[in-house]
Design an enzyme around this catalytic site. Sequence first.
Site: not given
Length: 326
Positions: A172, A197, A269, A272, A295, A304
């Site tokens: 990312r 986090k 992105h 990516r 993911h 994709y």
Amino acid sequence: MSHPSPADLGRIDTFLDATWLSDGWSQHTASNYRRDLLQWAGWLAACERDSFTATAEHLRDFLATMAANHEACKSLSEPDKRKLATMARGKNPASRARLLSALRRYYRYWLELEQLALDPTAELEGPRLTRPLPKTLSEREVEAILAAPRPDTPLGVRDRAMLELMYASGLRVSELVALSLAAVNLNEGSIRIEQGKGNKTRLVPMGQPAQQAFRLYLAQARPELLGGRAHPIAFLNAHGEPMTRQGFWYIVKQHALGADIPASRLSPHVLRHAFATHLVNHGADLRVVQLLLGHADITTTQIYTHVAKARLASLHAAHHPRGGSR
């Protein structure tokens, strides 16, 4: 619009503080959830309710208000109705889906704590979404972008290393600009990414071209950008400070335009997306692509496969004798 009740303000803060840490939300996600929940609590306050006394009918009326100018509560004043109509105009299906997701997560949290007996979101369905395919680039276009930076300047060497690394590892933008030197293992050719986090970690490979570009950056460009100082962040701007998301996006756009790729083909992105699409095109297992991208849900990665199918269909139409009209 009425202000949320003090009880709901406290509940929202408690919910966000607990869930933000446990689910590893970004600051952007937490801000969106707070805004959505405050809208719900403010709407309920105008109806002389709070989130613990709301029913499924209240929630249906609220969501209808978000979808269109719907006079859902008789107690609302005309100014409040006009404010609701303004709010509704900004709520497209994707925003309403996120709103319902925030509400479901909020009520599930309080149900798990046994503060509620019934969930008003249980019987509701979200708006149907047609997910757009991500913008991507062909392999030839990516090669053109990677070759665009000047190899005889510190900034050009840095740009090449950043572009190579993002395309090789599927990072990312936020992960790329926050990358520390300690997270890069050139001996093993891998990068350690701390995700969100929740202290989740994933290891992604670099590939030989990216390793070579990164070594060159460390040897030639980075010392010149630092000017004798030290910094733990890998990629620096011309002033020796950490690169920003906006700064990297400018770099991508600059070199893509230099490679004759129009701005309409670009997104923050784009490399990516190209990383994932090209892996799938070359037969990579979708679970592997999911792990490399970081993911949490395989359904996010499945987009994709649609990109690959769309690409195959266009190639068939362009090159097969009976693939399309000529």
